[in-house]
Motif scaffolding. Structure first.
Motif, PDB file in Angstrom:
ATOM      1  N   ILE A   1       0.832  -1.214   0.000  1.00  0.00           N
ATOM      2  CA  ILE A   1       0.000   0.000   0.000  1.00  0.00           C
ATOM      3  C   ILE A   1       0.867   1.266   0.000  1.00  0.00           C
ATOM      4  CG2 ILE A   1      -1.867   1.230   1.203  1.00  0.00           C
ATOM      5  CD1 ILE A   1      -3.036  -1.329   0.761  1.00  0.00           C
ATOM      6  N   GLU A   2       2.002   1.197   0.726  1.00  0.00           N
ATOM      7  CA  GLU A   2       2.876   2.375   0.792  1.00  0.00           C
ATOM      8  C   GLU A   2       3.412   2.756  -0.587  1.00  0.00           C
ATOM      9  OE1 GLU A   2       3.690   5.067   2.375  1.00  0.00           O
ATOM     10  OE2 GLU A   2       1.985   4.283   3.485  1.00  0.00           O
ATOM     11  N   LEU A   3       3.839   1.733  -1.329  1.00  0.00           N
ATOM     12  CA  LEU A   3       4.363   1.969  -2.677  1.00  0.00           C
ATOM     13  C   LEU A   3       3.248   2.514  -3.581  1.00  0.00           C
ATOM     14  CD1 LEU A   3       6.917   1.735  -4.428  1.00  0.00           C
ATOM     15  CD2 LEU A   3       6.231  -0.594  -5.025  1.00  0.00           C
ATOM     16  N   ALA A   4       2.060   1.954  -3.427  1.00  0.00           N
ATOM     17  CA  ALA A   4       0.917   2.427  -4.230  1.00  0.00           C
ATOM     18  C   ALA A   4       0.638   3.898  -3.927  1.00  0.00           C
ATOM     19  CB  ALA A   4      -0.317   1.580  -3.939  1.00  0.00           C
ATOM     20  N   ARG A   5       0.734   4.267  -2.645  1.00  0.00           N
ATOM     21  CA  ARG A   5       0.504   5.676  -2.265  1.00  0.00           C
ATOM     22  C   ARG A   5       1.559   6.585  -2.883  1.00  0.00           C
ATOM     23  NH1 ARG A   5      -1.267   4.229   3.388  1.00  0.00           N
ATOM     24  NH2 ARG A   5      -3.536   4.070   3.178  1.00  0.00           N
ATOM     25  N   LYS A   6       2.778   6.078  -2.955  1.00  0.00           N
ATOM     26  CA  LYS A   6       3.860   6.857  -3.576  1.00  0.00           C
ATOM     27  C   LYS A   6       3.526   7.139  -5.058  1.00  0.00           C
ATOM     28  CE  LYS A   6       8.756   6.644  -4.915  1.00  0.00           C
ATOM     29  NZ  LYS A   6       8.947   8.100  -4.891  1.00  0.00           N
ATOM     30  N   VAL A   7       3.008   6.119  -5.743  1.00  0.00           N
ATOM     31  CA  VAL A   7       2.646   6.292  -7.161  1.00  0.00           C
ATOM     32  C   VAL A   7       1.587   7.397  -7.300  1.00  0.00           C
ATOM     33  CG1 VAL A   7       1.562   5.179  -9.166  1.00  0.00           C
ATOM     34  CG2 VAL A   7       3.258   3.919  -7.816  1.00  0.00           C
ATOM     35  N   VAL A   8       0.573   7.338  -6.442  1.00  0.00           N
ATOM     36  CA  VAL A   8      -0.486   8.350  -6.489  1.00  0.00           C
ATOM     37  C   VAL A   8       0.106   9.736  -6.210  1.00  0.00           C
ATOM     38  CG1 VAL A   8      -2.591   9.186  -5.348  1.00  0.00           C
ATOM     39  CG2 VAL A   8      -2.322   6.740  -5.856  1.00  0.00           C
ATOM     40  N   ARG A   9       0.972   9.807  -5.192  1.00  0.00           N
ATOM     41  CA  ARG A   9       1.591  11.081  -4.816  1.00  0.00           C
ATOM     42  C   ARG A   9       2.436  11.667  -5.946  1.00  0.00           C
ATOM     43  NH1 ARG A   9       3.185   8.869   0.046  1.00  0.00           N
ATOM     44  NH2 ARG A   9       5.283   8.589  -0.771  1.00  0.00           N
ATOM     45  N   ASP A  10       3.119  10.776  -6.687  1.00  0.00           N
ATOM     46  CA  ASP A  10       4.066  11.258  -7.701  1.00  0.00           C
ATOM     47  C   ASP A  10       3.423  11.564  -9.047  1.00  0.00           C
ATOM     48  OD1 ASP A  10       6.025  11.198  -5.852  1.00  0.00           O
ATOM     49  OD2 ASP A  10       7.058   9.415  -6.622  1.00  0.00           O
ATOM     50  N   ASP A  11       2.126  11.272  -9.189  1.00  0.00           N
ATOM     51  CA  ASP A  11       1.476  11.527 -10.480  1.00  0.00           C
ATOM     52  C   ASP A  11       1.600  12.991 -10.895  1.00  0.00           C
ATOM     53  OD1 ASP A  11      -0.119  10.792 -12.788  1.00  0.00           O
ATOM     54  OD2 ASP A  11      -1.766  11.877 -11.848  1.00  0.00           O
ATOM     55  N   HIS A  12       1.550  13.885  -9.907  1.00  0.00           N
ATOM     56  CA  HIS A  12       1.621  15.315 -10.243  1.00  0.00           C
ATOM     57  C   HIS A  12       2.960  15.671 -10.895  1.00  0.00           C
ATOM     58  CE1 HIS A  12       4.454  17.130  -7.315  1.00  0.00           C
ATOM     59  NE2 HIS A  12       4.275  15.966  -6.727  1.00  0.00           N
ATOM     60  N   LYS A  13       4.008  14.896 -10.587  1.00  0.00           N
ATOM     61  CA  LYS A  13       5.315  15.163 -11.218  1.00  0.00           C
ATOM     62  C   LYS A  13       5.234  14.918 -12.730  1.00  0.00           C
ATOM     63  CE  LYS A  13       8.141  13.813  -7.240  1.00  0.00           C
ATOM     64  NZ  LYS A  13       9.127  12.854  -6.719  1.00  0.00           N
ATOM     65  N   VAL A  14       4.555  13.822 -13.088  1.00  0.00           N
ATOM     66  CA  VAL A  14       4.377  13.508 -14.516  1.00  0.00           C
ATOM     67  C   VAL A  14       3.590  14.643 -15.177  1.00  0.00           C
ATOM     68  CG1 VAL A  14       3.340  11.899 -16.170  1.00  0.00           C
ATOM     69  CG2 VAL A  14       4.431  11.011 -14.098  1.00  0.00           C
TER      70      VAL A  14
END
Lengths: 234, 234
Positions: free
Chosen positions: A46-59
């Motif tokens: 879940i932590e890694l999944a949250r990181k993906v969601v958090r980093d979407d704004h970078k893309v």
């Protein structure tokens, strides 16, 4: 560094090269997002999944900033011919990359929202699909970096394989639905993701078309694979 | 005719206006394709569905030709500021229009391939969704024709309504699946179409963003609705 042609202005060359580098950085980030989303789903992390969601704004931010840089260089440098085609290819490629990034985020949400072992059983089917999509994306970014025409044509055709893999997963999930109707809503969520991964392949094909457009100056969208072979042979 | 700004070259102005007219013609064709696809599905009119499939290449050809015209005008006229923003908005809009056209074709294939009365019962749920999507597309093309900022913001927000309609259809189809597992494959086909129609709304939102970008010179992608309101008020 790829030879993009000589310019009277070394500064112009440096600007073009900088935009191209940014695009490849964005591509690398999107590939990483997909890869993290896949691992998160597979390991129920879940932590890694949250990181993906958090980093979407970078893309997203990279898309906007590369787009601005492209418009600025058009206004300032008035590029023509191959330089202009490079910029046009970049403007279109970043749109597809951003949408591929959205698929990673969507998969990350599935990991975050799913709680039962049963749900995760169905989700396992996504991993090989995701792996194929990541491989296709990796190859197409590599082809873009080298503006490799032959690679673009080859990768374009890889999409059939991904499509078949997706169809086979969908068929098997459909069978599960018929046999286990209690789990229909869970299985549907997995199916939406499988279709979203299928569209990653379509977007990689788009990028292949932009590479062909840059190298050959021909728009090969909406023509069949056979005609693409002819177009690149000229 | 909208006033796009005065140019030393009347010829340049005529060229810009011609591209804009072509885009609106393309938009009209896409709207017609969607409308025909919906009627074909509703009336089980295989001939009309075949016409939609046959005419898809016209949409594709318009995308390619408008794209070429935009690249040519950039190379030849070296537009800056608002002229360049108009061209960039057009280049992006035609990509979204072409993909909306693909949804029409996809729906036409469903009409052609479905043969049982039962299948058509499920498909009936698509008609109101399609009607909402056509209405949204119609409004966004109208806003593009007038480069109407307020309309763009208003239409952008309409997408929530379409999303809710789609979710409600999906929920009802999911219930049908659970109750009538023999029809799962048929219902799935209808669900894919419902999701594809949902994405028409997303693409209309993209076009709203390009209108805002043209008028305000601000890239409002990836920001929330509240921030869009602020951005257009400045």
């Amino acid at each position: 560094m790829m030879q993009l042609g000589r310019h009277i202005s070394g500064q112009f060359n440096a600007e073009l090269e900088s935009i191209r580098t940014h695009l490849l950085t964005m591509g690398g980030l999107v590939e990483q997002q997909l890869s993290y989303a896949m691992h998160a789903l597979h390991k129920d992390d879940i932590e890694l999944a949250r990181k993906v969601v958090r980093d979407d704004h970078k893309v997203n931010a990279m898309e906007v900033s590369i787009d601005e840089a492209c418009t600025r260089i058009i206004a300032k440098r008035q590029p023509t011919a191959k330089d202009l085609r490079l910029i046009m290819s970049i403007i279109k490629t970043i749109t597809d990359l951003e949408r591929i990034g959205d698929v990673a985020t969507k998969m990350a949400y599935i990991t975050i929202e799913s709680s039962t072992v049963k749900e995760r059983t169905f989700q396992a089917a996504l991993e090989p699909l995701c792996r194929s999509a990541i491989e296709m994306l990796h190859q197409v970014l590599d082809a873009f970096a080298r503006m490799d025409l032959e690679a673009a044509v080859r990768i374009y055709k890889l999409d059939d394989k991904l499509d078949n893999e997706v169809e086979s997963v969908i068929a098997s999930l459909t069978t599960s639905m018929i046999e286990d109707s209690d789990n229909i809503p869970n299985i549907l969520t997995v199916m939406w993701s499988a279709r979203a991964i299928e569209r990653i392949g379509d977007r990689c094909q788009n990028i292949c078309e932009y590479i062909i457009y840059f190298v050959k100056g021909k728009d090969v969208r909406h023509i069949d694979e056979h005609t693409i072979d002819e177009a690149v042979e000229d």
